[in-house]
Design a protein around this motif. Structure first.
Motif, PDB file in Angstrom:
ATOM      1  N   LEU A 244       0.811  -1.226   0.000  1.00 39.61           N
ATOM      2  CA  LEU A 244       0.000   0.000   0.000  1.00 39.61           C
ATOM      3  C   LEU A 244       0.844   1.277   0.000  1.00 39.61           C
ATOM      4  N   LYS A 245       2.147   1.153  -0.259  1.00 36.87           N
ATOM      5  CA  LYS A 245       3.025   2.307  -0.114  1.00 36.87           C
ATOM      6  C   LYS A 245       2.700   3.435  -1.080  1.00 36.87           C
ATOM      7  N   GLN A 246       2.064   3.126  -2.214  1.00 36.93           N
ATOM      8  CA  GLN A 246       1.690   4.193  -3.141  1.00 36.93           C
ATOM      9  C   GLN A 246       0.453   4.957  -2.678  1.00 36.93           C
ATOM     10  N   ALA A 247      -0.313   4.347  -1.749  1.00 37.16           N
ATOM     11  CA  ALA A 247      -1.553   4.971  -1.283  1.00 37.16           C
ATOM     12  C   ALA A 247      -1.407   5.636   0.083  1.00 37.16           C
ATOM     13  N   VAL A 248      -0.634   5.006   0.986  1.00 31.32           N
ATOM     14  CA  VAL A 248      -0.498   5.534   2.342  1.00 31.32           C
ATOM     15  C   VAL A 248       0.829   5.060   2.927  1.00 31.32           C
ATOM     16  N   ASP A 249       1.444   5.908   3.717  1.00 33.30           N
ATOM     17  CA  ASP A 249       2.707   5.570   4.368  1.00 33.30           C
ATOM     18  C   ASP A 249       2.394   5.031   5.757  1.00 33.30           C
ATOM     19  N   LEU A 250       2.554   3.725   5.943  1.00 33.86           N
ATOM     20  CA  LEU A 250       2.267   3.073   7.220  1.00 33.86           C
ATOM     21  C   LEU A 250       3.557   2.954   8.026  1.00 33.86           C
ATOM     22  N   THR A 251       3.536   3.451   9.270  1.00 30.09           N
ATOM     23  CA  THR A 251       4.710   3.444  10.135  1.00 30.09           C
ATOM     24  C   THR A 251       4.291   3.052  11.546  1.00 30.09           C
ATOM     25  N   PRO A 252       5.247   2.660  12.404  1.00 32.05           N
ATOM     26  CA  PRO A 252       4.906   2.424  13.815  1.00 32.05           C
ATOM     27  C   PRO A 252       4.377   3.702  14.452  1.00 32.05           C
ATOM     28  N   GLY A 253       3.457   3.560  15.402  1.00 30.55           N
ATOM     29  CA  GLY A 253       2.897   4.734  16.057  1.00 30.55           C
ATOM     30  C   GLY A 253       3.892   5.380  17.008  1.00 30.55           C
ATOM     31  N   ASP A 254       3.728   6.664  17.239  1.00 34.69           N
ATOM     32  CA  ASP A 254       4.561   7.374  18.200  1.00 34.69           C
ATOM     33  C   ASP A 254       4.265   6.838  19.604  1.00 34.69           C
ATOM     34  N   ARG A 255       5.273   6.370  20.301  1.00 37.61           N
ATOM     35  CA  ARG A 255       5.055   5.701  21.581  1.00 37.61           C
ATOM     36  C   ARG A 255       4.429   6.627  22.619  1.00 37.61           C
ATOM     37  N   LEU A 256       4.863   7.881  22.677  1.00 39.07           N
ATOM     38  CA  LEU A 256       4.297   8.813  23.647  1.00 39.07           C
ATOM     39  C   LEU A 256       2.850   9.158  23.310  1.00 39.07           C
ATOM     40  N   ALA A 257       2.546   9.249  22.006  1.00 44.65           N
ATOM     41  CA  ALA A 257       1.173   9.546  21.613  1.00 44.65           C
ATOM     42  C   ALA A 257       0.220   8.404  21.970  1.00 44.65           C
ATOM     43  N   LEU A 258       0.747   7.187  22.041  1.00 46.06           N
ATOM     44  CA  LEU A 258      -0.065   6.018  22.360  1.00 46.06           C
ATOM     45  C   LEU A 258       0.045   5.620  23.830  1.00 46.06           C
ATOM     46  N   ASP A 259       0.693   6.442  24.641  1.00 49.36           N
ATOM     47  CA  ASP A 259       0.874   6.149  26.066  1.00 49.36           C
ATOM     48  C   ASP A 259      -0.465   6.245  26.791  1.00 49.36           C
ATOM     49  N   THR A 260      -0.864   5.188  27.485  1.00 48.81           N
ATOM     50  CA  THR A 260      -2.158   5.167  28.173  1.00 48.81           C
ATOM     51  C   THR A 260      -2.021   5.368  29.682  1.00 48.81           C
ATOM     52  N   ARG A 261      -0.815   5.658  30.161  1.00 50.05           N
ATOM     53  CA  ARG A 261      -0.623   5.856  31.597  1.00 50.05           C
ATOM     54  C   ARG A 261      -1.056   7.249  32.019  1.00 50.05           C
TER      55      ARG A 261
END
Length: 269
Positions: A244-261
Motif C-alpha cells: 500500500l506504499k503508493q496509497a499511504v505511508d504506514l509506520t509504527p505509532g509514536d510511543r508517547l502519543a499512544l501512552d495510556t498511563r
C-alpha cells in the motif's frame, strides 16, 4: 493478547480513493463502523500522598516502604469502554466500486443497539520497532450500570468521543480507516444512556480540523511473546505496508502519543 500495528494518515480528499484501493486489495466491501468511546481514569490509591518522598537526610525510605511506593505509583492507566453501534437496518448507496453509508451516520437510530466492551491498551514496547507492539485486553460487558461497575474498581469517568470509519479484513489483519468526532460532554450518569447524537452524526465536529482520516493496520496475537507468532505478524504487516506504499505511508505509532498511563502529576490531589 498483543496487538501489532502500523499507522498512517489520509487526507479528506483522498478518503474515497483509499476505500476503493483497500476494497480491491482485500476483495471485500468496507464494513461501516460507528463506535462510542468512553474514557475512564484510575484513581490514585488512597493515602499515596501521605508516603514521604525520598530525598535529603530525613527523606530516605526504607526498602519495604520504597517497594510499596513504587508499586502504588506504577500501573495506573486510562481505560475505555467502547460501544459498537450495531445497525439492524442500515441504508446504503452505491458509489463507484464501494458501498458506503450516507453521511457516516446511523440511518435508523431507533433500531440500533450498542455492544459494550472494556478496552485496555498498554503503552507500546520501547525501543526501535518495525511495528508497534503492545499488550491489550478486550472484555465484553453486559447490560447494567457500567459506570458504577468501574467506579467500584476505582475508575472515574472522564470524557467521551465518537469514532466513525470503515473496516476491511485481509486474513487475520484488520485495516481500519477512521476519524474521531467530538461529542457533547455529559455527566457520568448519562454517559452510557445518552445516544441522542446518533441521529445527526453528520453534524458533529471533527477532532482533526483538516477532516483527515487515520489508517490502522493491526493483528491481534494471543501470545505476542511467542517469537514465531511475533515474527509472522510483523512480516504480514510489513508486506501490507509495501503493498500500500503508493496509497499511504504506514509506520509504527509514536510511543508517547499512544501512552495510556496517567501523568505523574495527576496522581496527587
Amino acid at each position: 493478547m498483543h496487538e501489532f500495528a502500523l499507522y498512517g494518515q489520509v487526507a479528506r480528499d483522498d478518503h474515497h480513493r483509499m476505500l476503493q484501493q483497500l476494497a480491491g486489495y482485500t476483495r471485500m466491501q468496507p464494513q461501516d463502523t460507528v463506535e462510542i468511546h468512553l474514557v475512564f481514569k484510575a484513581r490514585p490509591p488512597a493515602g499515596l500522598d501521605q508516603i514521604p518522598s525520598a530525598g535529603g537526610s530525613q527523606g530516605i525510605l526504607g526498602p519495604d516502604l520504597l517497594k510499596i511506593k513504587n508499586m502504588l505509583n506504577a500501573g495506573i492507566y486510562y481505560v475505555q469502554v467502547i460501544g459498537e453501534v450495531m445497525q439492524n437496518q442500515p441504508e446504503s448507496v452505491q458509489n463507484g466500486d464501494t458501498v458506503m453509508t450516507n453521511g457516516n451516520g446511523v440511518s435508523n437510530p431507533d433500531k440500533s443497539t450498542v455492544n459494550w466492551t472494556l478496552d485496555f491498551k498498554d503503552t507500546p514496547d520501547a525501543g526501535k520497532q518495525a511495528v508497534s507492539t503492545r499488550l491489550i485486553s478486550r472484555t465484553p460487558l453486559g447490560e447494567g450500570n457500567l459506570v458504577g461497575f468501574l467506579a467500584a474498581f476505582d475508575y472515574e469517568y472522564v470524557s467521551r468521543y465518537l469514532v466513525v470509519g470503515s473496516r476491511f479484513y485481509d486474513h487475520d489483519t484488520t485495516l481500519f480507516v477512521h476519524k474521531v468526532l467530538r461529542l457533547p460532554q455529559v455527566s457520568s450518569e448519562e454517559a452510557i444512556s445518552d445516544q441522542s447524537f446518533l441521529s445527526n452524526i453528520s453534524e458533529l465536529q471533527d477532532l482533526d480540523g483538516s477532516g483527515g482520516y487515520i489508517v490502522q493496520a493491526s493483528i491481534d496475537v494471543v501470545d505476542g511473546n511467542n517469537p514465531e507468532l511475533k515474527e509472522r505478524a510483523s512480516r504480514q504487516l510489513l508486506a501490507i505496508k509495501e503493498a500500500l506504499k503508493q496509497a499511504v505511508d504506514l509506520t509504527p505509532g509514536d510511543r508517547l502519543a499512544l501512552d495510556t498511563r496517567l501523568p505523574v502529576s495527576a496522581r496527587r490531589t
